[in-house]
Structure formats: structure tokens, C-alpha cells
Design an enzyme around this catalytic site. Structure first.
Site, PDB file in Angstrom:
ATOM      1  N   HIS A   1       3.541   1.726  -1.735  1.00  0.00           N
ATOM      2  CA  HIS A   1       4.050   1.998  -3.401  1.00  0.00           C
ATOM      3  C   HIS A   1       2.525   2.628  -3.895  1.00  0.00           C
ATOM      4  O   HIS A   1       2.668   3.474  -4.702  1.00  0.00           O
ATOM      5  CB  HIS A   1       4.322   0.687  -3.955  1.00  0.00           C
TER       6      HIS A   1
ATOM      7  N   GLU B   1       0.773  -1.137  -0.177  1.00  0.00           N
ATOM      8  CA  GLU B   1      -0.050   0.010   0.035  1.00  0.00           C
ATOM      9  C   GLU B   1       0.723   1.235   0.148  1.00  0.00           C
ATOM     10  O   GLU B   1       0.428   2.245  -0.275  1.00  0.00           O
ATOM     11  CB  GLU B   1      -0.873   0.030   1.090  1.00  0.00           C
TER      12      GLU B   1
HETATM   13  P1  AMP Z   1      11.106   0.267  -3.035  1.00  0.00           P
HETATM   14  O1  AMP Z   1      10.371  -0.460  -3.859  1.00  0.00           O
HETATM   15  O2  AMP Z   1      11.249  -0.200  -1.441  1.00  0.00           O
HETATM   16  O3  AMP Z   1      12.378   0.924  -3.534  1.00  0.00           O
HETATM   17  O4  AMP Z   1      10.212   1.722  -2.729  1.00  0.00           O
HETATM   18  C1  AMP Z   1       9.858   2.494  -3.921  1.00  0.00           C
HETATM   19  C2  AMP Z   1       9.392   3.807  -3.429  1.00  0.00           C
HETATM   20  O5  AMP Z   1       8.130   3.603  -2.611  1.00  0.00           O
HETATM   21  C3  AMP Z   1      10.329   4.785  -2.665  1.00  0.00           C
HETATM   22  O6  AMP Z   1      10.017   6.081  -3.033  1.00  0.00           O
HETATM   23  C4  AMP Z   1      10.080   4.620  -1.217  1.00  0.00           C
HETATM   24  O7  AMP Z   1      10.292   5.427  -0.435  1.00  0.00           O
HETATM   25  C5  AMP Z   1       8.439   4.313  -1.477  1.00  0.00           C
HETATM   26  N1  AMP Z   1       7.786   3.513  -0.233  1.00  0.00           N
HETATM   27  C6  AMP Z   1       8.369   2.399   0.515  1.00  0.00           C
HETATM   28  N2  AMP Z   1       7.584   2.007   1.307  1.00  0.00           N
HETATM   29  C7  AMP Z   1       6.854   3.065   1.704  1.00  0.00           C
HETATM   30  C8  AMP Z   1       5.638   3.123   2.771  1.00  0.00           C
HETATM   31  N3  AMP Z   1       5.473   2.422   3.487  1.00  0.00           N
HETATM   32  N4  AMP Z   1       5.021   4.618   2.403  1.00  0.00           N
HETATM   33  C9  AMP Z   1       5.281   5.430   1.481  1.00  0.00           C
HETATM   34  N5  AMP Z   1       6.177   5.207   0.443  1.00  0.00           N
HETATM   35  C10 AMP Z   1       6.837   3.957   0.705  1.00  0.00           C
END
Ligand code: AMP
Length: 279
Positions: A40, A38
Site C-alpha cells: 500500500h 509496504e
Molecule cells: P487492498 O487494501 O487489498 O484493497 O489494496 C489496496 C490497493 O493496494 C490495491 O490497489 C492493491 O492492488 C494494492 N496492493 C495490495 N497489495 C499490494 C502489493 N503487495 N504490492 C503493490 N500493491 C498492492
């Protein structure tokens, strides 16, 4: 009904984007490493709201993992991810192979300087070079008007903003607040590594952050004292760092002020988790 486009190669993305730009439509971009949750999807929702067209990339970037980190066991489920993105009415998904992003002769690295060496950078040498390199490439491929990044990875957000400013990239970075589970744990693809007991203890990270904020608001103005007071709430195996920093420069504060940010990185079992809030 229009179906979602899925591109694996760069020419496919370029053709799609060219067509969109000829229609003077704006492009929102959400870069991810997949295994979507959620958190993402809140970035996707914001992009859908603010832009005409939303592009999501799924790429587990080997260059941002250290040699002893979890690259090979990082969770992946492309089929499920594509289902979620289709349901959210995303317009295009870019899911390149490694060779597409890093051909054999690839050799350029983006290093944004000191901001990449503190906090996460101190514990994960080269991590932000990997992040900046892949994000720059993705920006050049997708050419978005706006790109969406989560505050969950606060240092990453600040580094991308600096990258965009320093290199005069014509892209607006939109920060999105952290999505949490009911017990406060920040959503993360890495939460799947946690067993039941570890998962229970992981919720203590957010309780710690709230307690620190509460003590600051209650009048304690010394970082060490704030951390010492709040640490009673923390039930983890090891702490990599806990810092209160200026929200823009990420400079450490010994006597914090309002709007500073408290950042924490811990280990529970073999899982490393990070979180942060405004103090
Ligand atoms: P990742 O797939 O972990 O590289 O994350 C992709 C994007 O989603 C990055 O900009 C993260 O900061 C964002 N993201 C990951 N977890 C969360 C979360 N719990 N709430 C908001 N954004 C998130």
C-alpha cells in the site's frame, strides 16, 4: 507542521478537495481496505511523487465480499494505519462508516461486463461489481486526477482501467508493481491469516511463477506444459486457477507470447491467495 486531515463524512472530503482545486493542485488517490503494508505504501509514495496532494481511503467494502468470505474477520487496525499514513505525510485520509457509503436506500450497481466474470470473477461472483461500485463512488467523492492501483490485483487493475474508459471518467489510472516479502510472497493484508507452516508454504507461489516464466523463456510455448513443469515448485492445498492471459483483454492463451501474464489463485489452509507476473 501541517497535520493530516481525517474525514469520516462526504461533506468533509468535498470541502477539502474544493479548497485544493481552487489552488489548482493535483490530487492523487489511493483506495485501500486498510491494514496497511509496504505494498500500500508504495502506492502512496508514487502518488506523493506524481501529485501535489495525496488522499488515501480506508474502507472494508462489504459489497466485494461473498456471503461465505472473510468480511467480518478481515484484519483491521485503524490506529496503526493512521500512524503509517501520517508518517508518510499523506494529506488526507477518508475513512467512512458503512452507512455513509451505503445508506439504507442504496441500490445502484456497476457491472462492467464479461471481464468481471472470468478468473477471480468466476470464483467470487459479484466481487468486481462490488469493487466497481465502491471505486466509482470513491472517485466521485474524491475527484482525483490520478488513482493508484497495485498490479498485485491484476484483474482488478484491468477492470478499473476499463471502467474509467467506458464511463469516460477523467482520471488517470497508474499501475504500481507488486511489493514482495524477502522470500517472494506478495504482500497482502490476508497474509496475517497464515500460521508459520502455511506462511512458509505460501512462498512457493512466487517460486512457481518464476519457474513458469523460466520455462517459457527456455522455449516451452504451450501453456499446459509450462504449468505442468512449474507445478513441482508449488506447495499449496488447492488451486482455484492458473491461467496465462493476454495482458490487456485477459483472454486465455494456450500458446503464450512475451508480455502475457500468468495469474494464479490458491488456497493454503483456509486462506485464499492470488498472485501474478509477466511471463
Ligand atoms: P487492498 O487494501 O487489498 O484493497 O489494496 C489496496 C490497493 O493496494 C490495491 O490497489 C492493491 O492492488 C494494492 N496492493 C495490495 N497489495 C499490494 C502489493 N503487495 N504490492 C503493490 N500493491 C498492492
Amino acid at each position: 507542521m501541517k497535520t493530516m486531515d481525517v474525514c469520516k463524512d462526504i461533506n468533509c472530503v468535498r470541502a477539502f478537495i474544493k479548497n485544493i482545486k481552487q489552488q489548482f493542485k493535483t490530487v492523487g488517490f489511493v483506495p485501500t481496505m486498510g491494514y496497511l503494508h509496504e505494498g500500500h505504501m508504495s502506492l502512496v509514495k508514487a502518488s506523493k511523487k506524481m501529485c501535489d496532494i495525496t488522499v488515501v481511503s480506508i474502507f472494508v467494502n462489504p459489497k466485494q465480499f461473498g456471503p461465505k468470505e472473510d468480511y467480518s474477520k478481515y484484519p483491521r487496525n485503524l490506529e496503526r494505519d493512521l500512524g503509517l499514513l501520517e508518517e508518510a505525510k499523506v494529506d488526507m485520509v477518508f475513512m467512512p462508516d458503512i452507512d455513509t457509503i451505503y445508506p439504507e436506500d442504496f441500490s445502484t450497481t456497476i457491472n462492467i461486463g464479461p471481464l468481471a466474470n472470468v478468473l477471480e470473477g468466476a470464483f467470487r461472483p459479484g466481487h468486481f461489481d462490488g469493487v466497481c461500485t465502491v471505486v466509482t463512488k470513491l472517485f466521485n467523492i474524491v475527484k482525483p486526477d490520478k488513482a493508484f492501483f497495485g498490479e498485485k490485483d491484476y484483474q482488478q487493475l484491468k477492470i478499473i482501467q476499463k471502467l474509467v474508459k467506458d464511463l469516460n471518467l477523467d482520471i488517470e489510472i497508474i499501475p504500481i508493481p507488486t511489493k514482495r516479502e524477502e522470500d517472494g510472497l506478495a504482500m497482502s493484508s490476508r497474509n496475517t491469516y497464515l500460521n508459520q507452516d502455511e506462511r512458509r508454504r505460501a512462498s512457493s507461489i512466487y517460486r512457481f511463477l518464476l519457474k513458469a516464466k523460466e520455462s517459457f523463456e527456455g522455449g516451452i510455448k504451450d501453456t499446459d506444459k509450462i504449468i505442468e513443469y512449474a507445478k513441482a515448485a508449488l506447495d499449496v492445498d488447492a488451486v482455484d486457477y492458473i491461467k496465462i492471459v493476454d495482458k490487456e483483454t485477459l483472454e486465455e492463451k494456450t500458446t503464450p507470447s512475451k508480455y502475457d501474464r500468468i495469474l494464479i489463485a490458491v488456497r493454503i489452509g483456509s486462506t485464499r491467495l492470488i498472485d501474478n507476473i509477466e511471463i
